[in-house]
Design a protein around this motif. Structure first.
Motif, PDB file in Angstrom:
ATOM      1  N   SER A  62       0.857  -1.183   0.000  1.00  0.00           N
ATOM      2  CA  SER A  62       0.000   0.000   0.000  1.00  0.00           C
ATOM      3  C   SER A  62       0.896   1.237   0.000  1.00  0.00           C
ATOM      4  N   GLN A  63       0.305   2.375  -0.259  1.00  0.00           N
ATOM      5  CA  GLN A  63       1.089   3.611  -0.214  1.00  0.00           C
ATOM      6  C   GLN A  63       1.656   3.839   1.180  1.00  0.00           C
ATOM      7  N   ALA A  64       0.867   3.527   2.199  1.00  0.00           N
ATOM      8  CA  ALA A  64       1.320   3.730   3.579  1.00  0.00           C
ATOM      9  C   ALA A  64       2.503   2.824   3.917  1.00  0.00           C
ATOM     10  N   ALA A  67       5.602   4.067   2.091  1.00  0.00           N
ATOM     11  CA  ALA A  67       6.105   5.256   2.786  1.00  0.00           C
ATOM     12  C   ALA A  67       6.889   4.856   4.032  1.00  0.00           C
ATOM     13  N   SER A  68       6.391   3.898   4.760  1.00  0.00           N
ATOM     14  CA  SER A  68       7.076   3.434   5.962  1.00  0.00           C
ATOM     15  C   SER A  68       8.412   2.777   5.630  1.00  0.00           C
ATOM     16  N   VAL A  69       8.420   1.953   4.597  1.00  0.00           N
ATOM     17  CA  VAL A  69       9.655   1.268   4.186  1.00  0.00           C
ATOM     18  C   VAL A  69      10.708   2.280   3.743  1.00  0.00           C
ATOM     19  N   LEU A  70      10.286   3.326   3.044  1.00  0.00           N
ATOM     20  CA  LEU A  70      11.209   4.340   2.540  1.00  0.00           C
ATOM     21  C   LEU A  70      11.486   5.447   3.554  1.00  0.00           C
ATOM     22  N   ASN A  71      10.842   5.359   4.708  1.00  0.00           N
ATOM     23  CA  ASN A  71      10.974   6.363   5.765  1.00  0.00           C
ATOM     24  C   ASN A  71      10.604   7.759   5.263  1.00  0.00           C
ATOM     25  N   THR A  72       9.457   7.817   4.602  1.00  0.00           N
ATOM     26  CA  THR A  72       8.930   9.086   4.113  1.00  0.00           C
ATOM     27  C   THR A  72       7.448   9.144   4.482  1.00  0.00           C
ATOM     28  N   SER A  73       6.790  10.214   4.150  1.00  0.00           N
ATOM     29  CA  SER A  73       5.382  10.351   4.532  1.00  0.00           C
ATOM     30  C   SER A  73       4.460   9.776   3.458  1.00  0.00           C
ATOM     31  N   LEU A  74       3.263   9.433   3.884  1.00  0.00           N
ATOM     32  CA  LEU A  74       2.239   8.928   2.976  1.00  0.00           C
ATOM     33  C   LEU A  74       1.911   9.974   1.914  1.00  0.00           C
ATOM     34  N   THR A  76       3.832  12.174   0.641  1.00  0.00           N
ATOM     35  CA  THR A  76       4.921  12.228  -0.336  1.00  0.00           C
ATOM     36  C   THR A  76       4.759  11.136  -1.381  1.00  0.00           C
ATOM     37  N   VAL A  77       4.462   9.920  -0.942  1.00  0.00           N
ATOM     38  CA  VAL A  77       4.249   8.818  -1.885  1.00  0.00           C
ATOM     39  C   VAL A  77       3.061   9.128  -2.792  1.00  0.00           C
ATOM     40  N   ARG A  78       1.998   9.682  -2.225  1.00  0.00           N
ATOM     41  CA  ARG A  78       0.840  10.061  -3.041  1.00  0.00           C
ATOM     42  C   ARG A  78       1.223  11.086  -4.095  1.00  0.00           C
ATOM     43  N   GLN A  79       2.012  12.086  -3.705  1.00  0.00           N
ATOM     44  CA  GLN A  79       2.435  13.123  -4.645  1.00  0.00           C
ATOM     45  C   GLN A  79       3.341  12.553  -5.733  1.00  0.00           C
ATOM     46  N   TRP A  80       4.179  11.560  -5.400  1.00  0.00           N
ATOM     47  CA  TRP A  80       4.999  10.900  -6.412  1.00  0.00           C
ATOM     48  C   TRP A  80       4.110  10.219  -7.440  1.00  0.00           C
ATOM     49  N   GLU A  81       3.080   9.541  -6.954  1.00  0.00           N
ATOM     50  CA  GLU A  81       2.231   8.750  -7.839  1.00  0.00           C
ATOM     51  C   GLU A  81       1.303   9.600  -8.709  1.00  0.00           C
ATOM     52  N   ILE A  82       1.001  10.819  -8.285  1.00  0.00           N
ATOM     53  CA  ILE A  82       0.189  11.681  -9.154  1.00  0.00           C
ATOM     54  C   ILE A  82       1.060  12.618  -9.975  1.00  0.00           C
ATOM     55  N   GLY A  83       2.365  12.585  -9.745  1.00  0.00           N
ATOM     56  CA  GLY A  83       3.295  13.360 -10.550  1.00  0.00           C
ATOM     57  C   GLY A  83       3.582  14.762 -10.055  1.00  0.00           C
ATOM     58  N   ASP A  84       3.101  15.109  -8.861  1.00  0.00           N
ATOM     59  CA  ASP A  84       3.375  16.450  -8.318  1.00  0.00           C
ATOM     60  C   ASP A  84       4.808  16.587  -7.831  1.00  0.00           C
ATOM     61  N   LYS A  85       5.375  15.492  -7.355  1.00  0.00           N
ATOM     62  CA  LYS A  85       6.756  15.471  -6.864  1.00  0.00           C
ATOM     63  C   LYS A  85       7.477  14.294  -7.491  1.00  0.00           C
ATOM     64  N   HIS A  86       8.797  14.328  -7.416  1.00  0.00           N
ATOM     65  CA  HIS A  86       9.610  13.220  -7.903  1.00  0.00           C
ATOM     66  C   HIS A  86      10.610  12.836  -6.815  1.00  0.00           C
ATOM     67  N   SER A  91      15.608   8.658  -1.258  1.00  0.00           N
ATOM     68  CA  SER A  91      14.367   7.994  -1.678  1.00  0.00           C
ATOM     69  C   SER A  91      14.526   7.346  -3.045  1.00  0.00           C
ATOM     70  N   ALA A  92      15.187   8.035  -3.965  1.00  0.00           N
ATOM     71  CA  ALA A  92      15.416   7.471  -5.297  1.00  0.00           C
ATOM     72  C   ALA A  92      16.308   6.242  -5.219  1.00  0.00           C
ATOM     73  N   LYS A  93      17.322   6.296  -4.368  1.00  0.00           N
ATOM     74  CA  LYS A  93      18.216   5.148  -4.214  1.00  0.00           C
ATOM     75  C   LYS A  93      17.481   3.961  -3.604  1.00  0.00           C
ATOM     76  N   LEU A  94      16.617   4.238  -2.620  1.00  0.00           N
ATOM     77  CA  LEU A  94      15.856   3.148  -2.004  1.00  0.00           C
ATOM     78  C   LEU A  94      14.848   2.551  -2.974  1.00  0.00           C
ATOM     79  N   LEU A  95      14.219   3.381  -3.791  1.00  0.00           N
ATOM     80  CA  LEU A  95      13.310   2.852  -4.818  1.00  0.00           C
ATOM     81  C   LEU A  95      14.065   1.964  -5.800  1.00  0.00           C
ATOM     82  N   ASN A  96      15.273   2.390  -6.175  1.00  0.00           N
ATOM     83  CA  ASN A  96      16.091   1.596  -7.085  1.00  0.00           C
ATOM     84  C   ASN A  96      16.487   0.269  -6.436  1.00  0.00           C
TER      85      ASN A  96
END
Length: 107
Positions: A62-64, A67-74, A76-86, A91-96
């Motif tokens: 889930s998004q939550a 967010a917990s795994v990446l140590n970021t906020s929910l 932030t993940v929502r904004q990544w998925e709608i394209g408002d933030k990157h 965070s990019a390294k952890l996603l990779n």
């Protein structure tokens, strides 16, 4: 994922292999070898909103939870998925890492 290119791969591979041989022979210390290792790291790709969503779906998170795994906020993940933030930096390294090695590598 679009990766930024960083020099010629063949040349960097040859330099890195030579540096590794010099390090093994004792001509290069650990500190200098770490510098060569850093030069030869593959660049971290940029993830689009669709790729982040696909990555999250592939690992059934889930998004939550992501967010917990990446140590970021929910949010932030929502904004990544709608394209408002990157994602950038850690965070990019952890996603990779999640993309390449799976969830077990992050837990």
């Amino acid at each position: 994922m679009t990766a930024k290119t960083k020099g010629s791969g063949r040349i960097l591979d040859a330099v890195h292999e030579t540096a590794r041989d010099f390090h093994t022979a004792g001509f290069i210390d650990k500190r200098r070898m770490r510098e060569y290792d850093a030069l030869c790291l593959a660049p971290v790709p940029e993830y689009s909103s669709e790729e982040i969503r696909a990555l999250r779906d592939r690992h059934k998170l889930s998004q939550a939870v992501l967010a917990s795994v990446l140590n970021t906020s929910l949010s932030t993940v929502r904004q990544w998925e709608i394209g408002d933030k990157h994602p950038s930096g850690p965070s990019a390294k952890l996603l990779n890492l999640l993309d390449r090695k799976g969830l077990e590598a992050l837990i």
